[in-house]
Scaffold this active site. Structure first.
Site, PDB file in Angstrom:
ATOM      1  N   GLU A 180       0.804  -1.230   0.000  1.00 43.99           N
ATOM      2  CA  GLU A 180       0.000   0.000   0.000  1.00 43.99           C
ATOM      3  C   GLU A 180       0.835   1.277   0.000  1.00 43.99           C
ATOM      4  O   GLU A 180       0.751   2.081   0.943  1.00 43.99           O
ATOM      5  CB  GLU A 180      -0.946   0.018   1.218  1.00 43.99           C
ATOM      6  CG  GLU A 180      -1.951  -1.102   1.246  1.00 43.99           C
ATOM      7  CD  GLU A 180      -2.957  -0.968   2.408  1.00 43.99           C
ATOM      8  OE1 GLU A 180      -2.892   0.038   3.137  1.00 43.99           O
ATOM      9  OE2 GLU A 180      -3.794  -1.857   2.571  1.00 43.99           O
ATOM     10  N   GLU A 222      -5.185  -8.620   0.703  1.00 43.53           N
ATOM     11  CA  GLU A 222      -5.858  -8.254   1.964  1.00 43.53           C
ATOM     12  C   GLU A 222      -7.320  -7.967   1.708  1.00 43.53           C
ATOM     13  O   GLU A 222      -7.665  -7.322   0.711  1.00 43.53           O
ATOM     14  CB  GLU A 222      -5.276  -6.970   2.599  1.00 43.53           C
ATOM     15  CG  GLU A 222      -3.939  -7.115   3.230  1.00 43.53           C
ATOM     16  CD  GLU A 222      -3.475  -5.837   3.928  1.00 43.53           C
ATOM     17  OE1 GLU A 222      -4.317  -4.991   4.324  1.00 43.53           O
ATOM     18  OE2 GLU A 222      -2.252  -5.691   4.062  1.00 43.53           O
TER      19      GLU A 222
HETATM   20  O1  IFM Z   1      -3.918  -3.224   9.224  1.00 41.70           O
HETATM   21  C1  IFM Z   1      -3.913  -2.659   7.953  1.00 41.70           C
HETATM   22  C2  IFM Z   1      -2.776  -3.222   7.123  1.00 41.70           C
HETATM   23  O2  IFM Z   1      -1.545  -3.023   7.746  1.00 41.70           O
HETATM   24  C3  IFM Z   1      -2.728  -2.564   5.774  1.00 41.70           C
HETATM   25  N1  IFM Z   1      -4.018  -2.618   5.132  1.00 41.70           N
HETATM   26  C4  IFM Z   1      -5.168  -2.221   5.887  1.00 41.70           C
HETATM   27  C5  IFM Z   1      -5.196  -2.941   7.213  1.00 41.70           C
HETATM   28  C6  IFM Z   1      -6.443  -2.516   8.026  1.00 41.70           C
HETATM   29  O3  IFM Z   1      -6.423  -1.151   8.273  1.00 41.70           O
END
Ligand code: IFM
Length: 450
Positions: free
Chosen positions: A183, A362
């Site tokens: 990210e 994710e």
């Molecule tokens: O916890 C975070 C992760 O580190 C990166 N993506 C979003 C998740 C939830 O906020």
């Protein structure tokens, strides 16, 4: 009642159950964590300080001043955690490597104890037939590099490529998939524009310079893997968000298009087309320090794209920064819940950028309930169905990683949000699988969503 009327009444009152959705053979079900959020052991075995140690150690930066000093103690409990993953049937585990464990000051030779930890983790995973997916950078930049300018300094990209090479040499025969950056958009937005994450700046100038150096670091790390000749695959992990106009007006549509550029096209165009979108460049008002050859480096061919999906955005006709909430949110107030957004973003990526293999790196939700987390089950069910619809539409989706395996340190929110399939009782560090973990294990076992 006549038969036809009875049948009609029956169809009206009894919802017809959806048939189970079967995923393709070999679809890879997994879960994800990141180093600073779960490992703890922040001062052990030669690990250097990261910007997140500094940031969370600064009063007022995280909820209740909480830090990742101990977190879920995964550094010491990784073997137990791998057993847990195996008991749930996970086929893939996405973790991140703490750069300051490997190079405590972000440069120079590798710390053998740091390397050894990740080798042991990877061996334990492979012994259970769980594919390791290693993210090289999930936000814990060595503090020494921040002191030298952080991502604003072009040299940080070169340092990252050196570190990536160390990891490819050490693990490149055992880890089938590396992800370069997690990210980068969040680093830029939350860390450099809004000041809520490390390094805590509020500066568009710094932000967009950092954005370019992050992308350069990605490209250099892709090239570094190819230079080692290791067989591993590589790609970035990008958080994407479908952006919808909040109203049916041309102005709202135009604002949503530009916001989509900031959220999605800036990162995807760079990696997959070798350019930054001109509408975004002219809207940010900052000269991005692109040197000759940079964009070619950034667009070095990748093997896959990691997609992280949490929420859509709705934008009004007041402009691209005018984001409004139109749907129910989770405990994370930024997270509007919209499973169909996953379908929209996956099919959009295919339409716009072609048939690159995609993997969900994710997707998840924070839920307050410690064990009977029905809301998480419903959230995941909805999103799995959306992913299945995308597969039916021809998207090359190869796997899905639920965020997160364990409750963990949620950055500025500290430990107040629980994102895990598995509950962590922090005082004892006991792990207790929640209802969603059992439900997910059944999805994995049957390869079906019902
Ligand atoms: O916890 C975070 C992760 O580190 C990166 N993506 C979003 C998740 C939830 O906020």
């Amino acid at each position: 009642m006549p038969l036809l009327a009875a049948l009609a009444a029956c169809t009206r009152d009894t919802p017809v159950p959806e048939p189970p959705r079967r995923f393709p053979e070999g679809f890879v079900w997994g879960s994800a964590t990141s180093a600073y959020q779960v490992e703890g052991a922040a001062r052990e075995d030669g690990r250097g300080p990261s910007i997140w140690d500094t940031f969370s150690g600064t009063p007022g930066k995280t909820r209740n001043g909480e830090t990742g000093l101990i977190a879920a103690d995964h550094y010491h409990r990784y073997a137990e955690d791998v057993e847990l993953m195996a008991s749930l049937g996970l086929r893939s585990y996405r973790f991140s490597i703490a750069w300051p464990r490997i190079q405590p000051t972000g440069a120079g030779p590798a710390n053998p104890k740091g390397l050894d930890f990740y080798k042991r983790l990877v061996e334990a995973l492979r012994a259970k037939d769980i594919a390791p997916v290693a993210t090289l950078f999930h936000w814990d930049l060595p503090q020494a590099l921040q002191d030298a300018g952080g991502w604003e300094a072009r040299d940080t990209a070169a340092r990252f490529a050196d570190y990536a090479t160390i990891m490819y040499e050490a693990l490149g025969d055992m880890v089938p998939t590396f992800l370069t950056l997690n990210e980068p958009k969040t680093v830029v937005q939350v860390g450099y524009l809004w000041g809520a994450h490390a390094p805590g700046f509020r500066s568009p100038q710094k932000a967009w310079v950092a954005a370019h150096h992050l992308m350069l670091a990605h490209g250099m790390a892709v090239q570094a893997l190819r230079a080692t000749g290791k067989p591993a695959k590589v790609g970035p992990a990008l958080n994407l968000a479908p952006v919808y106009p909040a109203s049916d007006t041309d102005a709202a549509r135009a604002a949503a298009h530009l916001r989509g550029g900031i959220e999605n096209r800036f990162w995807l165009d760079a990696v997959l087309r070798g350019s930054y979108p001109s509408d975004v460049l002219s809207s940010i008002g900052v000269e991005v320090p692109v040197r000759p050859g940079d964009m070619q480096t950034i667009a070095s061919p990748v093997d896959l794209l990691g997609i992280q999906y949490y929420n859509p955005l709705f934008v009004t006709d007041s402009g691209p920064d005018s984001i409004v909430t139109k749907l129910p949110t989770s405990q994370a107030d930024w997270q509007q819940i919209h499973p169909d957004g996953l379908y929209d973003i996956l099919t959009w990526v295919k339409r716009e950028y072609g048939d690159i293999p995609l993997v969900i790196t994710e997707n998840g939700i924070p839920v307050v309930e410690a064990s009977d987390d029905k809301e998480r089950i419903e959230f995941l069910r909805g999103h799995f169905i959306a992913a299945h619809r995308a597969l039916e539409a021809g998207v090359r989706l190869t796997g899905y990683h639920v965020w997160s395996l364990l409750d963990n340190f949620e950055w500025a929110e500290g430990y107040s949000q629980r994102w895990g399939l598995v509950y962590v009782d922090y005082p004892t560090q006991r792990r207790i699988p929640k209802a969603s973990a059992h439900w997910y294990a059944e999805v994995i076992r049957t390869n079906e969503v019902r």
